[in-house]
Design an enzyme around this catalytic site. Structure first.
Site, PDB file in Angstrom:
ATOM      1  N   SER A 200       0.692  -1.327   0.045  1.00  0.00           N
ATOM      2  CA  SER A 200      -0.118  -0.135  -0.214  1.00  0.00           C
ATOM      3  C   SER A 200       0.850   1.159   0.004  1.00  0.00           C
ATOM      4  CB  SER A 200      -0.982   0.059   1.033  1.00  0.00           C
ATOM      5  OG  SER A 200      -2.099   0.818   0.897  1.00  0.00           O
ATOM      6  N   ASP A 308      -8.771  -5.355  -6.110  1.00  0.00           N
ATOM      7  CA  ASP A 308      -8.368  -4.482  -4.882  1.00  0.00           C
ATOM      8  C   ASP A 308      -9.188  -3.346  -5.048  1.00  0.00           C
ATOM      9  OD1 ASP A 308      -7.240  -2.684  -3.141  1.00  0.00           O
ATOM     10  OD2 ASP A 308      -5.312  -3.316  -3.553  1.00  0.00           O
ATOM     11  N   HIS A 339      -7.324  -5.929  -1.401  1.00  0.00           N
ATOM     12  CA  HIS A 339      -6.038  -5.097  -0.864  1.00  0.00           C
ATOM     13  C   HIS A 339      -5.331  -6.034   0.460  1.00  0.00           C
ATOM     14  CE1 HIS A 339      -3.648  -1.981  -0.715  1.00  0.00           C
ATOM     15  NE2 HIS A 339      -3.822  -1.453   0.642  1.00  0.00           N
TER      16      HIS A 339
END
Length: 628
Positions: A200, A308, A339
């Site tokens: 991320s 995601d 994610h």
């Protein structure tokens, strides 16, 4: 136990040395320790409990909070004790804004100093436990304005982007670092090579550092990281996250006691983000990594969940396409989850792959990893395939026309009955995604639904689909949305459910060595699957006023027809024989965008000039074979 380093010389044996009258013991005593390689990978022959732990500080080249002082970047280092005796090691670095706020990993680990000595006892994530015993140093770096660093976060602007570069410069003798006592510390144990990894935001920092071209960064492993921050909060002119999201996130990652100090920085971000129009400006150019890939020399092992909805898959695809254009050494993993970190999706294979990747790029071990297929892709829950590249070789962009009736072979037909060459629908600012998709054979006033006949053969798409329509609206602005749907009952990864496709268990397994504070054990996971009659394959939206350029909004003339073209999110999906392909056209798409269109336009689509372009593996021949 195996000794932590080898003894002897590579060419002269101990016996030969004895014949020459040289003491083998004297020669061995002078030789520095080395890594041990067995079966092509480094072995855990160095200790974890006795590893050297440091917290260091390097002065940056910027002043993010405008207090007249250059910001200080803090980072924690763990390295084998043998580095005191001459062992040269590479670095695995995870730069993050989260170590003291949201924390890291599926187990939500923060940096923890148990005894108050200023050194970490609890190291988030598993990289220290696994790689330090194998002859690596691990650095966990606090991005500017977070953790023990000074300054203020700027959410993927310059100061964030070059935070980790400061430590790499120190590792390679181009910057000065000090410990808490103010003493200068040198990285005389470093072998000159660094790899960055992170999920991320951490992944975006790895890419941000790589595209600076900084010398000494050899490889990066970004996991679900934003590559174009415009695409993180916008999509083709539409604001997809709440107003002032960029400044909001800067506040989230700032330690609470510093948030008031950083308020002016956040205010400046909020004033410059352009939420009022959604256009692309220089604000977003600073937060783009794709455009800077020509500067990059570091190799890439890229991981992304194709489903995601946090960091959408176009971040992966745009970066991947740029890497290919610039011939950057690369590999790609695409999973079916949302994610999710690969450590929590395909743990054992991922650890082994990452181990070999770092051994090759950072230790110089010839293990054949770059001779293997470039792509690993999850086709169904825990069912993986390998391919030579992505998109899958043999893919060709294939036009599939939207047709006005239900008779005749091929194409996608407007349902449920034959219609004229134009057809209309009304904007609906709160229509749910479920309503858009369900009951495709029923006429609804706020969408147009097009369906194929049941496929006569599987159809594989791989890449980025594009929607092309000719349409008019009775207002000066509207949004357009499109959903590509697989109508067919099947078991699939439940990526939109809690956990984004995984279920976290209470059981744990351990990776590497550890101690009482940091055992290196993590909760295991299994895939979450569900059987359903349809699957949202991919989707895309645009602001009609950005039909010419993302940089400038141009109002529509009510009643005038225009050509509108916009991409869907990239996909790699196989529609099974017997299933039907659906294309759903809407205006506002509230589950994709926080910015609902307020015009409530009536839209008319010219079906003679409208189509979806699918990246079909096998091209037109494969599409025709499937009945399209």
């Amino acid at each position: 136990m195996r000794r932590p380093w080898r003894r002897g010389l590579a060419v002269l044996s101990v016996t030969a040395l004895a014949v020459l009258g040289v003491s083998p013991q004297a020669v061995a005593a002078d030789e520095p320790p080395t890594i041990v390689v067995t079966d092509g990978v480094t072995q855990p022959v160095f200790g974890y409990g006795d590893a050297i732990r440091e917290r260091l500080f390097v002065e940056s080249t910027f002043d993010s909070d405008k207090d007249g002082l250059r910001d200080i970047i803090a980072f924690d280092v763990m390295r084998p004790k043998a580095t005191q005796d001459g062992l040269k090691v590479p670095v695995v670095m995870d730069a993050s804004p989260y170590y003291t706020t949201l924390c890291r990993g599926n187990d939500s680990e923060c940096k923890v100093d148990v005894d108050g000595d200023g050194l970490l006892d609890k190291w988030p994530l598993w990289y220290d436990n696994y790689f330090v015993p194998r002859g690596y140093a691990v650095i966990l770096l606090d991005m500017v304005g977070t953790g023990f660093s000074t300054g203020c976060p700027t959410t993927n602007a310059k100061e964030d982007n070059i935070s980790a570069k400061q430590a790499i410069n120190w590792l390679n003798g181009r910057a000065t670092a000090r410990n808490a006592a103010g003493e200068i510390v040198k990285a005389d144990w470093h072998n000159g090579k660094t790899g960055m990894i992170g999920k991320s935001y951490d992944g975006s920092l790895a890419m941000a550092t790589a595209v600076t071209g900084v010398k000494g960064l050899t490889t990066i492993v970004p996991i679900g990281g934003p590559t174009e921050y415009y695409d993180y909060v916008r999509s083709n002119g539409v604001v997809t996250r709440g107003n002032s999201y960029v400044s909001y996130l800067a506040n989230v990652v700032t330690n609470p006691e510093r948030r008031a100090h950083c308020a002016p920085v956040r205010d400046a971000i909020g004033a410059a983000d352009g939420d009022e129009h959604g256009d692309y400006t220089s604000f977003w150019n600073e937060r783009s990594y794709v455009k800077k890939v020509p500067n990059q020399t570091a190799s890439v092992l890229l991981y992304h969940g194709i489903n995601d909805d946090n960091v959408r898959a176009d971040h992966m695809s745009k970066y991947w396409y740029a890497l290919a254009e610039n011939d950057v050494p690369r590999k790609l993993w695409i999973s079916q989850e949302g994610h999710v970190d690969p450590f929590d999706s395909r743990r054992e294979v991922w650890v082994n792959t990452l181990h070999r990747w770092f051994d090759f790029w950072l230790q110089g071990i010839s293990n054949g990893i770059m001779d293997e297929p470039r792509l690993d892709i999850e086709r169904a829950a825990d069912v993986w395939e390998t391919h030579a590249d992505w998109p899958i070789p043999g893919m060709a962009q294939t036009e599939v026309f939207l047709q006005p009736g239900t008779t005749g072979a091929g194409g996608l037909k407007l349902v449920p009955t034959a219609k004229p060459v134009t057809s209309g629908f009304q904007d609906h600012r709160t229509q749910s995604q479920t309503t858009m998709i369900n009951n495709p054979d029923v006429v609804q006033p706020n969408r147009l639904a097009f369906l194929s006949e049941p496929l006569t053969a599987p159809l594989h798409i791989s890449g980025t689909p594009t929607m092309q329509i000719r349409a008019s609206a009775d207002q000066t602005d509207t949004n357009f949305g499109v959903i590509l749907v697989d109508y067919g009952r099947d078991e699939r990864v439940a990526h939109r459910a809690s956990g984004e496709g995984i279920i976290t268990l209470d059981t744990k397994d351990c990776w590497g060595l550890g101690n009482e504070h940091d055992p290196g054990c993590y909760r295991q996971t299994v895939k979450r699957v569900a059987t359903a009659d349809s699957e949202l394959v991919t989707k895309g939206i645009m602001d009609a006023q950005n039909r010419i350029s993302l940089r400038q909004s141009v109002p529509l003339v009510p009643g005038e027809s225009y050509n509108f073209t916009w991409p869907l999110l990239p996909e790699d999906y196989v529609f099974k024989a017997g299933h039907r392909i659906g294309v759903i056209l809407v205006a506002s798409y509230p589950q994709y965008s926080s910015q609902a269109d307020t015009t409530l336009a009536n839209i008319t689509v010219n079906l003679k000039s409208s189509k979806i372009v699918l990246p079909v593996v096998g091209g037109t021949a494969a599409a025709h074979a499937a009945g399209l």
